[in-house]
Motif scaffolding. Structure first.
Motif, PDB file in Angstrom:
ATOM      1  N   LEU A  93      29.452  40.968  24.666  1.00  0.00           N
ATOM      2  CA  LEU A  93      30.418  41.495  24.698  1.00  0.00           C
ATOM      3  C   LEU A  93      31.371  41.150  23.526  1.00  0.00           C
ATOM      4  CD1 LEU A  93      31.452  40.006  28.242  1.00  0.00           C
ATOM      5  CD2 LEU A  93      30.582  42.324  27.882  1.00  0.00           C
ATOM      6  N   PRO A  94      32.437  42.098  23.079  1.00  0.00           N
ATOM      7  CA  PRO A  94      32.985  41.922  21.801  1.00  0.00           C
ATOM      8  C   PRO A  94      33.550  40.654  21.603  1.00  0.00           C
ATOM      9  CG  PRO A  94      33.612  44.085  22.796  1.00  0.00           C
ATOM     10  CD  PRO A  94      32.647  43.228  23.695  1.00  0.00           C
ATOM     11  N   GLU A  95      34.026  39.962  22.721  1.00  0.00           N
ATOM     12  CA  GLU A  95      34.713  38.709  22.755  1.00  0.00           C
ATOM     13  C   GLU A  95      33.799  37.758  23.276  1.00  0.00           C
ATOM     14  OE1 GLU A  95      35.260  40.366  26.875  1.00  0.00           O
ATOM     15  OE2 GLU A  95      35.507  41.198  24.917  1.00  0.00           O
ATOM     16  N   LEU A  96      32.756  37.613  23.586  1.00  0.00           N
ATOM     17  CA  LEU A  96      31.826  36.711  24.201  1.00  0.00           C
ATOM     18  C   LEU A  96      30.234  37.115  24.061  1.00  0.00           C
ATOM     19  CD1 LEU A  96      31.466  34.040  25.518  1.00  0.00           C
ATOM     20  CD2 LEU A  96      31.227  35.124  27.634  1.00  0.00           C
ATOM     21  N   LYS A  97      29.547  36.341  23.077  1.00  0.00           N
ATOM     22  CA  LYS A  97      28.278  36.675  22.986  1.00  0.00           C
ATOM     23  C   LYS A  97      27.302  35.604  23.053  1.00  0.00           C
ATOM     24  CE  LYS A  97      24.768  38.816  19.737  1.00  0.00           C
ATOM     25  NZ  LYS A  97      24.208  39.775  20.867  1.00  0.00           N
ATOM     26  N   THR A  98      26.221  35.445  23.868  1.00  0.00           N
ATOM     27  CA  THR A  98      25.401  34.244  23.998  1.00  0.00           C
ATOM     28  C   THR A  98      24.006  34.764  23.044  1.00  0.00           C
ATOM     29  OG1 THR A  98      24.568  35.169  26.061  1.00  0.00           O
ATOM     30  CG2 THR A  98      26.299  33.629  26.218  1.00  0.00           C
ATOM     31  N   VAL A  99      23.423  33.611  22.634  1.00  0.00           N
ATOM     32  CA  VAL A  99      21.984  33.503  22.301  1.00  0.00           C
ATOM     33  C   VAL A  99      21.274  32.348  23.034  1.00  0.00           C
ATOM     34  CG1 VAL A  99      20.844  33.275  20.145  1.00  0.00           C
ATOM     35  CG2 VAL A  99      23.097  34.302  20.037  1.00  0.00           C
ATOM     36  N   ASN A 100      20.244  32.830  23.527  1.00  0.00           N
ATOM     37  CA  ASN A 100      19.504  31.958  24.247  1.00  0.00           C
ATOM     38  C   ASN A 100      20.417  31.013  25.420  1.00  0.00           C
ATOM     39  OD1 ASN A 100      17.145  32.191  22.994  1.00  0.00           O
ATOM     40  ND2 ASN A 100      17.733  30.779  21.546  1.00  0.00           N
ATOM     41  N   HIS A 101      21.235  31.804  25.894  1.00  0.00           N
ATOM     42  CA  HIS A 101      22.097  31.470  26.915  1.00  0.00           C
ATOM     43  C   HIS A 101      23.469  30.994  26.481  1.00  0.00           C
ATOM     44  CE1 HIS A 101      19.008  32.749  29.376  1.00  0.00           C
ATOM     45  NE2 HIS A 101      18.251  31.548  29.288  1.00  0.00           N
ATOM     46  N   ILE A 102      23.542  30.532  25.194  1.00  0.00           N
ATOM     47  CA  ILE A 102      24.617  29.681  24.720  1.00  0.00           C
ATOM     48  C   ILE A 102      25.774  30.551  24.033  1.00  0.00           C
ATOM     49  CG2 ILE A 102      25.258  27.706  23.422  1.00  0.00           C
ATOM     50  CD1 ILE A 102      22.456  26.662  23.869  1.00  0.00           C
ATOM     51  N   ALA A 103      27.092  30.483  24.217  1.00  0.00           N
ATOM     52  CA  ALA A 103      28.003  30.979  23.275  1.00  0.00           C
ATOM     53  C   ALA A 103      28.624  29.862  22.631  1.00  0.00           C
ATOM     54  CB  ALA A 103      29.140  31.614  24.156  1.00  0.00           C
ATOM     55  N   VAL A 104      28.779  30.154  21.195  1.00  0.00           N
ATOM     56  CA  VAL A 104      29.667  29.129  20.459  1.00  0.00           C
ATOM     57  C   VAL A 104      31.226  29.530  20.676  1.00  0.00           C
ATOM     58  CG1 VAL A 104      29.645  28.233  18.197  1.00  0.00           C
ATOM     59  CG2 VAL A 104      27.693  28.771  19.169  1.00  0.00           C
ATOM     60  N   LEU A 105      31.957  28.762  20.989  1.00  0.00           N
ATOM     61  CA  LEU A 105      33.544  28.859  21.129  1.00  0.00           C
ATOM     62  C   LEU A 105      34.345  27.878  20.205  1.00  0.00           C
ATOM     63  CD1 LEU A 105      33.210  29.218  24.924  1.00  0.00           C
ATOM     64  CD2 LEU A 105      33.468  31.155  23.378  1.00  0.00           C
ATOM     65  N   GLY A 106      34.345  28.039  18.980  1.00  0.00           N
ATOM     66  CA  GLY A 106      35.116  27.063  18.304  1.00  0.00           C
ATOM     67  C   GLY A 106      34.256  25.767  18.022  1.00  0.00           C
ATOM     68  N   SER A 107      34.703  24.708  18.498  1.00  0.00           N
ATOM     69  CA  SER A 107      33.923  23.474  18.565  1.00  0.00           C
ATOM     70  C   SER A 107      33.131  23.376  19.626  1.00  0.00           C
ATOM     71  CB  SER A 107      34.932  22.289  18.269  1.00  0.00           C
ATOM     72  OG  SER A 107      35.858  22.228  19.315  1.00  0.00           O
ATOM     73  N   LYS A 109      30.197  24.621  22.977  1.00  0.00           N
ATOM     74  CA  LYS A 109      29.260  25.391  23.391  1.00  0.00           C
ATOM     75  C   LYS A 109      29.105  25.536  24.683  1.00  0.00           C
ATOM     76  CE  LYS A 109      25.546  23.371  20.961  1.00  0.00           C
ATOM     77  NZ  LYS A 109      24.493  22.935  20.622  1.00  0.00           N
ATOM     78  N   ALA A 110      28.854  26.640  25.096  1.00  0.00           N
ATOM     79  CA  ALA A 110      28.924  27.065  26.591  1.00  0.00           C
ATOM     80  C   ALA A 110      27.753  27.708  27.028  1.00  0.00           C
ATOM     81  CB  ALA A 110      30.269  27.361  27.039  1.00  0.00           C
ATOM     82  N   ALA A 111      27.397  27.605  28.440  1.00  0.00           N
ATOM     83  CA  ALA A 111      26.403  28.292  29.026  1.00  0.00           C
ATOM     84  C   ALA A 111      27.043  28.848  30.709  1.00  0.00           C
ATOM     85  CB  ALA A 111      25.069  28.044  29.044  1.00  0.00           C
ATOM     86  N   TRP A 112      26.772  29.761  31.208  1.00  0.00           N
ATOM     87  CA  TRP A 112      27.202  30.211  32.584  1.00  0.00           C
ATOM     88  C   TRP A 112      26.228  30.380  33.356  1.00  0.00           C
ATOM     89  CZ3 TRP A 112      29.802  31.456  28.000  1.00  0.00           C
ATOM     90  CH2 TRP A 112      30.853  30.866  27.705  1.00  0.00           C
ATOM     91  N   PHE A 113      26.412  30.190  34.607  1.00  0.00           N
ATOM     92  CA  PHE A 113      25.346  30.238  35.888  1.00  0.00           C
ATOM     93  C   PHE A 113      26.231  30.462  37.215  1.00  0.00           C
ATOM     94  CE2 PHE A 113      25.623  25.923  35.511  1.00  0.00           C
ATOM     95  CZ  PHE A 113      25.433  25.651  36.788  1.00  0.00           C
ATOM     96  N   HIS A 114      25.611  31.253  37.983  1.00  0.00           N
ATOM     97  CA  HIS A 114      25.940  31.477  39.299  1.00  0.00           C
ATOM     98  C   HIS A 114      25.696  30.369  40.350  1.00  0.00           C
ATOM     99  CE1 HIS A 114      27.163  35.280  37.685  1.00  0.00           C
ATOM    100  NE2 HIS A 114      28.282  35.264  38.624  1.00  0.00           N
ATOM    101  N   ASP A 115      26.407  29.884  41.199  1.00  0.00           N
ATOM    102  CA  ASP A 115      25.669  28.964  42.406  1.00  0.00           C
ATOM    103  C   ASP A 115      25.119  30.039  43.459  1.00  0.00           C
ATOM    104  OD1 ASP A 115      27.632  29.980  44.144  1.00  0.00           O
ATOM    105  OD2 ASP A 115      28.751  28.020  44.306  1.00  0.00           O
ATOM    106  N   SER A 116      24.563  29.453  44.463  1.00  0.00           N
ATOM    107  CA  SER A 116      23.887  30.233  45.409  1.00  0.00           C
ATOM    108  C   SER A 116      24.870  31.285  46.083  1.00  0.00           C
ATOM    109  CB  SER A 116      23.245  29.293  46.506  1.00  0.00           C
ATOM    110  OG  SER A 116      24.139  28.489  47.105  1.00  0.00           O
TER     111      SER A 116
END
Length: 128
Positions: A93-107, A109-116
């Motif tokens: 997305l323009p405001e959020l891009k992941t590479v290998n599931h990871i987004a770099v957000l300033g200082s 890094k984050a990755a998202w998933f859904h629970d069941s």
């Protein structure tokens, strides 16, 4: 003082048995048993905090991040959870891009998933 208390995060789940298996088996959280008599199931989080899985109707889950886990090594945690069957999201997305599931957000890094149950969870690492 509220700043010195332990907290319990309550998440809505439509299938408490399925959700309990996800949090115990796939995330590795320790069950604490039942909660206040409303069917909520409690799990131990770090530093004395807890997670409650409260029975709720389908669709009660939120479309935004409801819980984030701070980890020391994001890549390692992603790999471990993937081996347990957790599927991570990828964004372009323009405001959020992941590479290998990871987004770099300033200082951070984050990755998202859904629970069941469809709740959005996050792992994040703060750069040291």
């Amino acid at each position: 003082m509220l700043t010195a208390t332990r907290t319990t995060t309550i998440l809505p789940v439509s299938d408490p048995d399925r959700a309990s298996r996800f949090y115990a088996d796939q995330l590795g959280l320790t069950p604490l048993g039942g909660g206040p008599g409303d069917g909520t199931r409690l799990f131990e989080l770090g530093r004395g905090d807890a997670l409650g899985l409260m029975p709720a109707e389908e669709g009660a889950q939120s479309g935004h991040t409801v819980l984030t886990f701070e980890v020391d090594d994001l890549e390692s945690e992603i790999g471990d959870l993937q081996r347990r069957g957790v599927r991570f999201e990828d964004y372009d997305l323009p405001e959020l891009k992941t590479v290998n599931h990871i987004a770099v957000l300033g200082s951070q890094k984050a990755a998202w998933f859904h629970d069941s149950e469809g709740n959005v969870l996050c792992l994040h690492e703060v750069a040291g």
